[in-house]
Design a protein around this motif. Structure first.
Motif, short mmCIF file in Angstrom:
data_model
loop_
_atom_site.label_atom_id
_atom_site.label_comp_id
_atom_site.label_asym_id
_atom_site.label_seq_id
_atom_site.Cartn_x
_atom_site.Cartn_y
_atom_site.Cartn_z
N PRO A 171 0.81 -1.23 0.00
CA PRO A 171 0.00 0.00 0.00
C PRO A 171 0.84 1.27 0.00
O PRO A 171 1.92 1.32 0.58
CB PRO A 171 -0.81 -0.13 1.29
CG PRO A 171 0.02 -1.00 2.18
CD PRO A 171 0.69 -1.98 1.27
N THR A 173 0.43 5.86 -0.16
CA THR A 173 -0.33 7.10 -0.25
C THR A 173 0.58 8.18 -0.83
O THR A 173 1.78 8.20 -0.55
CB THR A 173 -0.84 7.56 1.14
OG1 THR A 173 0.28 7.92 1.96
CG2 THR A 173 -1.63 6.45 1.81
N GLY A 192 -5.13 1.23 -7.02
CA GLY A 192 -6.30 1.79 -6.35
C GLY A 192 -7.48 0.84 -6.34
O GLY A 192 -8.18 0.69 -5.33
N ARG A 193 -7.70 0.19 -7.46
CA ARG A 193 -8.81 -0.78 -7.54
C ARG A 193 -8.60 -1.96 -6.61
O ARG A 193 -9.56 -2.60 -6.19
CB ARG A 193 -8.99 -1.25 -8.99
CG ARG A 193 -9.54 -0.18 -9.93
CD ARG A 193 -9.93 -0.77 -11.27
NE ARG A 193 -8.79 -1.34 -11.98
CZ ARG A 193 -7.98 -0.68 -12.79
NH1 ARG A 193 -8.17 0.63 -12.97
NH2 ARG A 193 -6.98 -1.28 -13.41
N ARG A 194 -7.34 -2.25 -6.30
CA ARG A 194 -7.03 -3.36 -5.38
C ARG A 194 -6.93 -2.90 -3.93
O ARG A 194 -6.56 -3.69 -3.06
CB ARG A 194 -5.73 -4.04 -5.82
CG ARG A 194 -5.84 -4.79 -7.14
CD ARG A 194 -4.58 -5.55 -7.46
NE ARG A 194 -3.49 -4.69 -7.91
CZ ARG A 194 -2.23 -4.82 -7.55
NH1 ARG A 194 -1.88 -5.76 -6.70
NH2 ARG A 194 -1.30 -4.01 -8.04
N GLY A 195 -7.24 -1.65 -3.68
CA GLY A 195 -7.19 -1.15 -2.31
C GLY A 195 -5.79 -0.87 -1.82
O GLY A 195 -5.52 -0.91 -0.61
N LEU A 196 -4.86 -0.55 -2.76
CA LEU A 196 -3.46 -0.40 -2.39
C LEU A 196 -2.93 1.02 -2.58
O LEU A 196 -1.78 1.28 -2.23
CB LEU A 196 -2.60 -1.36 -3.24
CG LEU A 196 -2.80 -2.84 -2.97
CD1 LEU A 196 -2.05 -3.66 -4.02
CD2 LEU A 196 -2.30 -3.20 -1.56
N ARG A 198 -3.87 5.47 -2.79
CA ARG A 198 -4.72 6.66 -2.80
C ARG A 198 -3.82 7.88 -3.00
O ARG A 198 -2.66 7.88 -2.59
CB ARG A 198 -5.54 6.79 -1.53
CG ARG A 198 -4.77 6.77 -0.23
CD ARG A 198 -5.73 6.91 0.94
NE ARG A 198 -5.15 6.60 2.23
CZ ARG A 198 -4.47 7.46 2.98
NH1 ARG A 198 -4.26 8.68 2.55
NH2 ARG A 198 -3.99 7.09 4.15
N CYS A 236 -8.26 5.05 -9.11
CA CYS A 236 -7.52 5.36 -7.89
C CYS A 236 -8.29 6.39 -7.06
O CYS A 236 -8.56 7.49 -7.55
CB CYS A 236 -6.13 5.90 -8.22
SG CYS A 236 -5.13 6.28 -6.75
N TRP A 348 -8.94 6.85 3.44
CA TRP A 348 -9.27 5.54 2.90
C TRP A 348 -8.44 4.47 3.61
O TRP A 348 -7.24 4.63 3.84
CB TRP A 348 -8.95 5.50 1.41
CG TRP A 348 -9.71 6.47 0.57
CD1 TRP A 348 -11.02 6.40 0.22
CD2 TRP A 348 -9.19 7.66 -0.02
NE1 TRP A 348 -11.36 7.47 -0.57
CE2 TRP A 348 -10.26 8.26 -0.73
CE3 TRP A 348 -7.94 8.27 -0.05
CZ2 TRP A 348 -10.11 9.43 -1.45
CZ3 TRP A 348 -7.79 9.44 -0.74
CH2 TRP A 348 -8.85 10.02 -1.43
N LEU A 350 -6.42 1.24 3.49
CA LEU A 350 -5.69 0.48 2.48
C LEU A 350 -5.40 -0.93 2.99
O LEU A 350 -5.33 -1.17 4.19
CB LEU A 350 -4.38 1.20 2.12
CG LEU A 350 -4.54 2.58 1.48
CD1 LEU A 350 -3.19 3.19 1.17
CD2 LEU A 350 -5.39 2.50 0.21
N ARG A 351 -5.19 -1.83 2.06
CA ARG A 351 -5.00 -3.24 2.42
C ARG A 351 -3.52 -3.55 2.66
O ARG A 351 -2.67 -3.24 1.83
CB ARG A 351 -5.56 -4.14 1.32
CG ARG A 351 -7.06 -3.98 1.12
CD ARG A 351 -7.59 -5.02 0.17
NE ARG A 351 -7.42 -6.39 0.70
CZ ARG A 351 -7.90 -7.47 0.09
NH1 ARG A 351 -8.55 -7.35 -1.06
NH2 ARG A 351 -7.71 -8.66 0.62
#
Length: 371
Positions: A171, A173, A192-196, A198, A236, A348, A350-351
């Motif tokens: 992840p 930022t 971004g689509r994978r939650g990684l 922003r 993203c 947000w 993140l994973r």
């Protein structure tokens, strides 16, 4: 040598024709230097050939570690990466300017003209992520100097760093004033689509005249808004940071900046008050008196009110938002604008659970890799 006073540190003024397109007006010696520069007229007249326009020079930083750690309780990350030292954007208010004195340079014009690049950043990052015991948490980029300043277009160090983070499902930022971030929408959109990933675009004003004076080599406000749109469309999550908010100079634009960002696709908004540590106070005051002489005293007075009557209060919990009447009013206006525009005030999540070490040539395959 006795400690330098504030007046000592800002005697090294530079002629307007030499600093055209730059933020700072002067280039005083760093606070750790034994000697100071003093500019004076010796009576012999000017020599244009002897005083050329300031150019940007880039040196290589041979650091052995790329991840910087911190334990500050009032910032939401414990690790960061800075691909560059110094920043060509030249934002006069930049709180990172004093860090250049640690390198033997001035926090003034040196900060924006004598840059250091970290060409091994991606390799060093890959090595650090593979160290035994590494614990995953979002890495913040753009916390000190901007990873998307103009030299990134040629150097591509930031893109290489993103490629490593993507390969490791790590992840990240990002905060930037650089429209060049849109170039990396392919990587950031996928992450971004994978939650990684922003991103937050820092937009201080929509006034092009103020922007040119205050942050002369940063992307224009319009370009930053386009970057928000490009990243959002790519997938993203993207927000806006109004950083810094300066009472009496750009605080009247809070609602219009947030509205423009929301219209471009931003889903969150934050802010940071102007803070003027060490040399920043003298540099900003010097710039303000030249750029806006009619309101300089008022602006500086309001900024001091934000920090308890001081130029800057470094206390945790106060340094980023200030205190007092002006700070409360800014916070209320931000909250009201966010509610009206549907912008979030939360960060947000993140994973961290996707992190992996990509296989390298010569690595032994695990049992699960066979199936």
């Amino acid at each position: 040598m006795a400690d330098k006073t504030a007046d000592d540190l800002f005697e090294a003024g530079v002629a307007p024709e030499r600093r055209r397109g730059r933020g700072a007006l002067s280039n005083a010696s760093g606070r750790f230097e034994a000697y100071r520069q003093t500019v004076f007229d010796d009576g012999w007249g000017g020599d244009e050939e002897a005083s050329p326009r300031l150019r940007t020079t880039v040196m290589e930083d041979t650091t052995r570690r790329i991840i910087t750690r911190n334990t500050s309780p009032d910032i939401p990350f414990d690790r960061s990466i800075n691909p560059y030292r110094g920043c060509e954007h030249g934002c006069i208010y930049c709180f990172a300017r004093p860090t250049h004195a640690l390198l033997g340079f001035s926090a003034g014009l040196d900060f924006e003209t004598k840059l250091l690049a970290k060409p091994d950043a991606a390799r060093l990052l890959a090595e650090e992520l593979r160290r035994p015991g590494y614990e995953v948490a979002p890495i913040a980029i753009g916390t000190n100097t901007d990873p998307y300043q103009p030299i990134e277009k040629e150097r591509r160090i930031m893109r290489a760093v993103l490629e490593v983070l993507s390969e490791h499902d790590h992840p990240v930022t990002i905060v930037t004033k650089g429209g060049l971030v849109a170039r990396d929408a392919d990587i950031l959109g996928d992450m971004g689509r994978r939650g990684l990933a922003r991103v937050a675009l820092s937009i201080t004003t929509l006034d092009s005249s103020l922007a040119r004076k205050m942050e002369p080599r940063a992307a224009t406000p319009t370009v930053r808004l386009r970057a928000i749109t490009a990243l959002t469309k790519a997938g993203c999550p993207t927000g806006v940071m109004m950083a810094p908010v300066i009472p009496g100079l750009n605080d009247h634009e809070i609602e219009t900046v947030l509205a423009a960002a929301a219209g471009a696709g931003a889903t969150s908004a934050g802010w940071v008050a102007l803070r003027m540590p060490l040399e920043v106070q003298g540099l900003f005051a010097e710039w303000l008196r030249e750029a806006y002489p009619d309101r300089a005293a008022k602006v500086l007075g309001m900024v001091r009110e934000l920090h308890g009557g001081r130029d800057y209060d470094p206390a945790w919990g106060k340094r980023l938002t200030g205190e007092g009447v002006h700070a409360k009013l800014i916070a209320r206006r931000m909250d009201a604008a966010r509610r009206r525009l549907g912008l979030s005030n939360t960060r947000w999540a993140l994973r961290n659970d996707l992190f992996r070490l990509p296989p390298r040539a010569g690595d032994q395959m695990s049992f699960t890799d066979l199936f």
